[in-house]
Design a protein around this motif. Structure first.
Motif, PDB file in Angstrom:
ATOM      1  N   LEU A  13      -3.411   5.570   4.449  1.00 53.50           N
ATOM      2  CA  LEU A  13      -2.779   4.485   5.444  1.00 53.50           C
ATOM      3  C   LEU A  13      -1.335   4.745   5.640  1.00 53.50           C
ATOM      4  O   LEU A  13      -0.689   4.692   6.722  1.00 53.50           O
ATOM      5  N   GLY A  14      -0.711   4.837   4.387  1.00 53.09           N
ATOM      6  CA  GLY A  14       0.803   5.037   4.441  1.00 53.09           C
ATOM      7  C   GLY A  14       1.068   6.185   5.350  1.00 53.09           C
ATOM      8  O   GLY A  14       2.031   6.261   6.201  1.00 53.09           O
ATOM      9  N   GLN A  15       0.491   7.474   4.970  1.00 48.90           N
ATOM     10  CA  GLN A  15       0.651   8.542   5.862  1.00 48.90           C
ATOM     11  C   GLN A  15       0.634   8.260   7.363  1.00 48.90           C
ATOM     12  O   GLN A  15       1.338   8.641   8.233  1.00 48.90           O
ATOM     13  N   ILE A  16      -0.377   7.499   7.607  1.00 47.03           N
ATOM     14  CA  ILE A  16      -0.565   7.329   9.210  1.00 47.03           C
ATOM     15  C   ILE A  16       0.492   6.549   9.605  1.00 47.03           C
ATOM     16  O   ILE A  16       0.910   6.892  10.848  1.00 47.03           O
ATOM     17  N   ALA A  38      -8.733  -2.073  12.463  1.00 41.99           N
ATOM     18  CA  ALA A  38      -7.724  -1.451  13.428  1.00 41.99           C
ATOM     19  C   ALA A  38      -7.710   0.015  13.041  1.00 41.99           C
ATOM     20  O   ALA A  38      -7.231   0.960  14.047  1.00 41.99           O
ATOM     21  N   PHE A  39      -7.808   0.573  11.914  1.00 42.04           N
ATOM     22  CA  PHE A  39      -7.389   1.893  11.533  1.00 42.04           C
ATOM     23  C   PHE A  39      -8.935   2.835  11.204  1.00 42.04           C
ATOM     24  O   PHE A  39      -8.886   3.931  10.937  1.00 42.04           O
ATOM     25  N   SER A  40     -10.102   2.331  11.421  1.00 45.54           N
ATOM     26  CA  SER A  40     -11.239   2.825  11.087  1.00 45.54           C
ATOM     27  C   SER A  40     -11.709   3.116   9.788  1.00 45.54           C
ATOM     28  O   SER A  40     -10.882   2.860   8.885  1.00 45.54           O
ATOM     29  N   GLY A  43       3.784   3.761  16.387  1.00 49.68           N
ATOM     30  CA  GLY A  43       2.658   2.636  17.028  1.00 49.68           C
ATOM     31  C   GLY A  43       2.010   2.085  16.052  1.00 49.68           C
ATOM     32  O   GLY A  43       1.542   0.943  16.090  1.00 49.68           O
ATOM     33  N   LYS A  44       1.221   3.169  15.184  1.00 50.77           N
ATOM     34  CA  LYS A  44       0.530   2.434  14.185  1.00 50.77           C
ATOM     35  C   LYS A  44       1.056   1.463  13.401  1.00 50.77           C
ATOM     36  O   LYS A  44       0.420   0.601  12.817  1.00 50.77           O
ATOM     37  N   ARG A  45       2.361   1.966  12.787  1.00 51.27           N
ATOM     38  CA  ARG A  45       2.962   1.146  12.016  1.00 51.27           C
ATOM     39  C   ARG A  45       3.278  -0.390  12.636  1.00 51.27           C
ATOM     40  O   ARG A  45       3.174  -1.401  11.832  1.00 51.27           O
ATOM     41  N   ASN A  64       1.844  -3.903  11.209  1.00 51.20           N
ATOM     42  CA  ASN A  64       2.763  -4.894  10.785  1.00 51.20           C
ATOM     43  C   ASN A  64       2.343  -6.247  11.572  1.00 51.20           C
ATOM     44  O   ASN A  64       3.214  -7.351  11.368  1.00 51.20           O
ATOM     45  N   ARG A  65       1.689  -6.443  12.175  1.00 47.31           N
ATOM     46  CA  ARG A  65       1.249  -7.528  12.907  1.00 47.31           C
ATOM     47  C   ARG A  65       0.719  -8.571  12.318  1.00 47.31           C
ATOM     48  O   ARG A  65      -0.314  -8.096  11.217  1.00 47.31           O
TER      49      ARG A  65
END
Length: 89
Positions: free
Chosen positions: A73-76, A56-58, A82-84, A88-89
Motif C-alpha cells: 500500500l505504501g509503495q502504491i 479503494a485499492f482492491s 492520486g492514490k495517496r 488520505n480521504r
C-alpha cells in the motif's frame, strides 16, 4: 492558575530519536499518541478503515492472513499521488 495544554509533534527520519523523546515524555507522564499505531489499528482486518482501503485499492493489497500489506500500500501511494489523495480521504 491558568493551565494550558500544549501539543508537540515529533517528526524526523529513521534513527533521529523520535522513539527516545516519545519514551521520555511517557516516563514523565506526558500522554503520547503514536500515529503509526493509530494507522495500524485503522487498517486491522475487518475494521471500517480496512474495508474502505480494500474497496479503494482492491484485494491485491491483502496478505494471506487477511491483513493489509502495508508495504505494498505504501509503495502504491508513494508512486501514484492520486492514490495517496484517495487514501488520505
Amino acid at each position: 492558575m491558568d493551565i494550558r495544554m500544549r501539543i508537540v509533534v515529533l517528526t524526523g527520519g529513521i534513527a533521529s530519536g523520535k522513539s527516545t523523546v516519545s519514551n521520555l515524555f511517557k516516563a514523565h507522564g506526558i500522554p503520547v499518541v503514536d500515529a503509526d499505531i493509530v494507522a495500524r489499528n485503522v487498517l486491522k482486518k475487518g475494521t471500517g478503515g480496512w474495508k474502505k482501503v480494500v474497496d479503494a485499492f482492491s484485494e491485491d493489497i491483502i496478505l494471506d492472513n487477511g491483513e493489509v500489506d502495508r508495504a505494498m500500500l505504501g509503495q502504491i501511494v508513494f508512486d501514484y499521488p492520486g492514490k495517496r489523495q484517495l487514501l488520505n480521504r
